[in-house]
Design an enzyme around this catalytic site. Structure first.
Site, PDB file in Angstrom:
ATOM      1  N   TRP A 239       1.074  -1.042  -0.009  1.00 30.06           N
ATOM      2  CA  TRP A 239       0.078   0.077   0.138  1.00 30.06           C
ATOM      3  C   TRP A 239       0.830   1.246   0.133  1.00 30.06           C
ATOM      4  O   TRP A 239       0.413   2.350  -0.168  1.00 30.06           O
ATOM      5  CB  TRP A 239      -0.781   0.101   1.139  1.00 30.06           C
ATOM      6  CG  TRP A 239      -0.137   0.165   2.678  1.00 30.06           C
ATOM      7  CD1 TRP A 239       0.954  -0.170   3.109  1.00 30.06           C
ATOM      8  CD2 TRP A 239      -0.385   1.100   3.507  1.00 30.06           C
ATOM      9  NE1 TRP A 239       1.159   0.287   4.229  1.00 30.06           N
ATOM     10  CE2 TRP A 239       0.613   1.185   4.561  1.00 30.06           C
ATOM     11  CE3 TRP A 239      -1.584   2.153   3.703  1.00 30.06           C
ATOM     12  CZ2 TRP A 239       0.576   2.034   5.752  1.00 30.06           C
ATOM     13  CZ3 TRP A 239      -1.503   2.998   4.837  1.00 30.06           C
ATOM     14  CH2 TRP A 239      -0.587   2.856   5.842  1.00 30.06           C
ATOM     15  N   ASP A 240       2.198   0.964   0.207  1.00 25.99           N
ATOM     16  CA  ASP A 240       3.254   2.234   0.205  1.00 25.99           C
ATOM     17  C   ASP A 240       2.892   3.018  -1.215  1.00 25.99           C
ATOM     18  O   ASP A 240       2.975   4.225  -0.918  1.00 25.99           O
ATOM     19  CB  ASP A 240       4.538   1.682   0.352  1.00 25.99           C
ATOM     20  CG  ASP A 240       4.981   0.907   1.540  1.00 25.99           C
ATOM     21  OD1 ASP A 240       3.935   0.400   2.058  1.00 25.99           O
ATOM     22  OD2 ASP A 240       6.049   0.808   1.945  1.00 25.99           O
TER      23      ASP A 240
ATOM     24  N   GLU B   5       0.654  -2.390  12.508  1.00 26.56           N
ATOM     25  CA  GLU B   5       0.869  -3.896  12.579  1.00 26.56           C
ATOM     26  C   GLU B   5       1.050  -4.225  13.745  1.00 26.56           C
ATOM     27  O   GLU B   5       1.476  -5.559  14.075  1.00 26.56           O
ATOM     28  CB  GLU B   5       1.915  -4.117  11.381  1.00 26.56           C
ATOM     29  CG  GLU B   5       1.351  -4.070  10.117  1.00 26.56           C
ATOM     30  CD  GLU B   5       2.347  -4.380   8.900  1.00 26.56           C
ATOM     31  OE1 GLU B   5       3.366  -4.674   9.337  1.00 26.56           O
ATOM     32  OE2 GLU B   5       1.840  -4.329   7.853  1.00 26.56           O
TER      33      GLU B   5
ATOM     34  N   LYS C 279       2.931   0.613  15.847  1.00 23.17           N
ATOM     35  CA  LYS C 279       4.330   0.388  15.069  1.00 23.17           C
ATOM     36  C   LYS C 279       4.141   1.807  14.643  1.00 23.17           C
ATOM     37  O   LYS C 279       5.313   2.228  14.217  1.00 23.17           O
ATOM     38  CB  LYS C 279       4.103  -0.823  14.252  1.00 23.17           C
ATOM     39  CG  LYS C 279       5.122  -0.978  13.462  1.00 23.17           C
ATOM     40  CD  LYS C 279       4.996  -2.161  12.488  1.00 23.17           C
ATOM     41  CE  LYS C 279       6.339  -2.340  11.579  1.00 23.17           C
ATOM     42  NZ  LYS C 279       5.962  -3.574  10.591  1.00 23.17           N
ATOM     43  N   GLN C 280       3.182   2.235  14.028  1.00 24.77           N
ATOM     44  CA  GLN C 280       3.286   3.484  13.106  1.00 24.77           C
ATOM     45  C   GLN C 280       1.812   4.145  12.989  1.00 24.77           C
ATOM     46  O   GLN C 280       1.173   3.827  13.709  1.00 24.77           O
ATOM     47  CB  GLN C 280       3.422   2.783  11.693  1.00 24.77           C
ATOM     48  CG  GLN C 280       2.303   1.906  11.137  1.00 24.77           C
ATOM     49  CD  GLN C 280       2.629   0.886   9.928  1.00 24.77           C
ATOM     50  OE1 GLN C 280       3.136  -0.265  10.381  1.00 24.77           O
ATOM     51  NE2 GLN C 280       2.664   1.226   8.777  1.00 24.77           N
TER      52      GLN C 280
HETATM   53  C1  BGC Z   1       5.057  -1.549   7.640  1.00 26.36           C
HETATM   54  C2  BGC Z   1       4.076  -1.539   6.597  1.00 26.36           C
HETATM   55  C3  BGC Z   1       4.575  -1.503   5.076  1.00 26.36           C
HETATM   56  C4  BGC Z   1       5.985  -2.349   4.946  1.00 26.36           C
HETATM   57  C5  BGC Z   1       6.458  -2.162   3.587  1.00 26.36           C
HETATM   58  C6  BGC Z   1       6.088  -2.298   7.180  1.00 26.36           C
HETATM   59  O1  BGC Z   1       7.110  -2.317   8.112  1.00 26.36           O
HETATM   60  O2  BGC Z   1       4.451  -1.787   8.879  1.00 26.36           O
HETATM   61  O3  BGC Z   1       2.728  -0.572   6.597  1.00 26.36           O
HETATM   62  O4  BGC Z   1       3.535  -1.703   4.054  1.00 26.36           O
HETATM   63  O5  BGC Z   1       6.484  -2.429   5.803  1.00 26.36           O
HETATM   64  O6  BGC Z   1       7.208  -0.711   3.463  1.00 26.36           O
END
Ligand code: BGC
EC number: 2.4.1.64
Length: 788
Positions: free
Chosen positions: A377-378, A505, A617-618
């Protein structure tokens, strides 16, 4: 070990950070730094969205200090995913972007002594990635054991104009001798992908060599390898044509062993006279051309490349990036360190992004094997915004990739028991889900809404109806169906989405993830709006699409009903948006007693331990605050932000830029600056210690977003274009450009004024601090006081 060298060359001495010279437009290494070389191979990578070449040396280097890597976007091998215990609809096949044949090899020998960076006596050294030229240069002066000195200039590019091609030129000049020099130039198929068992961010399921060589060709001035992958049965041809100039070739031998092919030249060199070898590299593969056409296409591409020649390839490269910088440049006055970081980031995004509708951009771009080259999704949330507002045709190509994989998303939806619609894969190359860990992948249903969001913003910025009619509407309708099928009405709440994971996540499989719900709400109402528009204005298209996807008009009513009634969790006591139905009931993570070396948590705690806590996490809901900033009051955003900031680790590199953007919006100027500074040089300074595995693409584009959406306060709402600039205390001035609704607008922000110039397009009204002003190409720019 750092090998010191004398410093000479065209670069004035400047400040050095992490052995990289601070310079506005170039990434310069003046001392060969063996210890950091693997990281620097990522930094100095060259790519064009199709071919990616790590910044490894032509002559090679000890494997301990180097990861040789050459990649073709979208070219992958498959492998069985191994599960201890497997359940229904778990993906069975993984995909890995392949490390393909190495076309770089050039070995230079004098009196049987071979040049290499570890043992040779290097008198002068510099390596430069030039962001205005899109070439990588390396200059060395080498003294052999017998005292012979040679100046060697390597240069390499991956062409933006002929995407299947790259070129390497090496110029060699004997400084103090006449005599023989041997040059071996090769294509090396002895390549493998990395395997790393312990870090889920790197690991690949490929062991051993992935290719079967079908044929090797060596003729007049070219050589080729034809091969197929063992399991995915994809074909790859790499062809190299060589040109040796300005010297007498005493002898040329063909080199041809099992896995290598090329030429060995014996050259009569003259003191002070420079000679050169050029390698024109062309890759083609069966994902872009069908098997009957592949050879014909390869021949045509080679013909074009040779007609161009090296100089024209180089000129075209400069033209292409000039145009890019004209639209995408961000300038910071008073901080060269930051300036370099930002341009470096923006440039790498341009380099790594697929631009053919068949490929996309991996989380690590085309610079390393982290995340196996998968697309996430990035793309929609971080990369596409950069292109939507700079080079929208590239944003369109990225969205076309989603269209081209829509059938795979339909298949996935059926596997996931949805009766109709399409569910996009969380991580993939060819469109099929290849994550083995569903809690942090398949459960992230928000990917459907993220794609819809990117389409909405793209359409708003470009009015590209053609895209909507031919691609966008079908994606929107098919993906909208999933939310209606997933959700259900709960009395007292509204339309609820159960069993999903949001962007964060560290929290998995929850009911009513607030981010997912608000994104789905927007998605459903946009799908409804587009369907209405089609019905009103393009009825034939609408009818055809209806038939194609078997759409019933009643479904449209379902979409808007679900959107209108979507449940967005809210806690009346705390007056914040809880991340989901149970988030606030959980124990808060014991941050105080978690030592620094236990981060990122995912490498030190079982997922269950993490899931049981309030820890993010984010950015999750905070991301929603940015994407939907117009929907919430400043006070509300502040309360939400304050709450989530306390429980967010930023263990994902996707996080700090979003916290910076929202901090700008709510007036937290210092926080905005601090978070932003974590993004701007994340890879150049290797903040996460894993740049060796590839760039952090989303973060890189996020640093552009930090300037444009964050400090610049740029937003587009339907017909309105808004700017709300603020400036960090430490900067004298910054500027950026945005391309929106056919206009190219430059925004300069100083301590006491904002200057807007319309560089391209018709007059347009924009809002600055909510005051409407008209921008016109021939009129002087407007000057406005900056509000803090
Ligand atoms: C993040 C995801 C991301 C992926 C790839 C993961 O660490 O939690 O949101 O899509 O990295 O960049």
């Amino acid at each position: 070990m750092t090998i010191k060298s004398h410093m000479k060359g065209d670069v004035a001495m400047n400040e050095v950070r992490n052995n990289i010279l601070v310079d506005e437009w170039r990434i310069i290494e003046k001392e060969f730094d063996l210890e950091n070389n693997v990281k620097n191979e990522t930094i100095f990578a060259i790519a064009n969205g199709y071919i990616g070449m790590r910044g490894t040396f032509e002559e090679g280097l000890d494997k301990k200090y180097s990861i040789e890597g050459n990649y073709i976007n979208g070219f992958y091998e498959i492998h069985d995913i191994k599960y201890g215990e497997k359940a229904y609809a778990f993906p069975e096949i993984g995909q890995t972007m392949l490390n393909v044949f190495n076309p770089k090899v050039i070995k230079i020998k004098v009196d049987d002594e071979e040049f290499n960076m570890m043992n040779a006596d290097i008198l002068e050294y510099e390596r430069i990635l030039d962001l205005r030229e899109a070439v990588l240069k390396r200059r060395v002066v080498w003294r052999t054991k017998s005292g012979k000195e040679l100046e060697i200039n390597f240069e390499r590019l991956a062409s933006f104009t002929i995407k299947n091609s790259a070129a390497i030129r090496v110029k060699i000049k004997p400084i103090n001798f006449d005599g023989k020099i041997n040059v071996d130039s090769l294509l090396d198929a002895d390549v493998k992908n990395l395997t790393a068992e312990d870090d889920p961010r790197v690991g690949s399921g490929i062991t051993g060599r992935a290719f079967e060589i079908e044929k090797k060709v060596i003729d007049e001035n070219y050589y080729e390898i034809y091969a197929s992958t063992k399991k995915s049965r994809l074909k790859l041809i790499c062809s190299i044509t060589e040109d040796v100039k300005n010297c007498i070739i005493l002898n040329r031998k063909e080199l041809n062993d099992d896995l290598k092919v090329g030429f060995s030249y014996e050259i009569e060199a003259e003191k002070g006279k420079e000679f050169e070898l050029i390698k024109y590299i062309v890759y083609v593969n069966s994902r872009e051309y069908n098997e009957n056409d592949i050879i014909k296409n390869k021949e045509e591409i080679i013909k074009q490349v040779l007609e161009y020649g090296y100089d024209r390839l180089r000129e075209e490269q400069i033209k292409y990036v000039k145009e890019f910088w004209n639209r995408a440049d961000v300038e910071i006055e008073g901080d060269d360190f930051l300036q370099q970081g930002l341009r470096f980031n923006i440039f790498h995004i341009l380099q790594s992004t697929g631009k053919d509708g068949l490929t996309n951009i991996g989380a690590k771009g085309l610079t390393g094997e982290g995340y196996e080259g998968h697309y996430f999704w990035d793309t929609e949330m971080y990369i596409i915004p950069l292109f939507t507002y700079t080079m929208p045709f590239i944003a369109r190509k990225l969205l076309e990739y989603r269209y081209n994989t829509l059938d795979k998303a339909r298949e996935r939806a059926r596997e996931m028991s949805h009766k109709n619609g399409a569910l996009y894969a969380w991580r993939t190359i060819n469109g099929e889900e290849c994550s083995a860990y569903f809690l942090a992948s398949t459960a992230q249903y928000h990917i459907n809404a993220d794609i819809a969001y990117a389409i909405k913003r793209y359409y708003e910025a470009t009015d590209d109806v053609d895209f909507i009619l031919n691609y966008g509407a079908e994606i929107l309708f098919e993906t909208a169906r999933i939310f209606v099928d997933l959700g259900h009405y709960v009395e007292g709440k509204g339309f609820c989405l159960d069993g999903v994971t949001g962007p964060d996540e560290y929290t998995a499989m929850v009911n009513n993830n607030a981010y997912t719900n608000i994104m789905a709400k927007e998605h459903l109402s946009f799908a409804y709006e587009i369907a209405k528009m089609l019905k009103d204005k393009y009825i034939e298209k609408y009818e055809a699409l209806k038939q194609k996807i078997n759409l019933n008009d009643n479904e449209l009513d379902e979409w808007i009903r679900a959107a209108d009634n979507m449940y967005i969790p809210y806690d009346e006591k705390l007056k914040i948006h809880p991340q989901d139905d149970t988030f606030l009931n959980k124990k808060i993570w014991d941050f105080e007693n978690t030592p620094k070396d236990k981060y990122p948590l995912l490498l030190h705690y079982h997922p269950l331990v993490i899931y049981r806590h309030q820890v993010c996490k984010q950015a999750d809901w905070v991301l929603a605050l940015f994407l939907h900033s117009e929907k919430f009051s400043k006070e509300q955003k502040k309360r939400d932000y304050d709450y989530y900031e306390r429980v967010t680790t930023h263990d994902s590199s996707l996080s700090p830029c979003i916290f910076s953007i929202v901090a700008c919006d709510i007036g937290y100027k210092d926080k905005a600056y601090d978070y932003f500074m974590r993004t701007a040089r994340m890879d150049l300074d290797d903040h996460h210690g894993n740049t060796k595995d590839g760039i952090h693409a989303a973060n890189m584009a996020g640093s552009w977003m930090g300037i444009v959406f964050g400090f610049g306060g740029f937003r587009v709402y339907k017909e309105k274009i808004k700017f709300n600039p603020i400036i960090p205390d430490k900067w004298k001035k910054y500027s950026f450009r945005v391309n929106c609704k056919g206009r190219l607008i430059k925004v300069e922000v100083e301590k006491n004024l904002v200057r807007l110039s319309l560089l391209e397009g018709e007059d347009i009204k924009v809002d600055v601090y909510d005051n409407p002003i008209i921008l016109s190409k021939n009129k002087d720019v407007e000057v406005i006081k900056v509000q803090m």
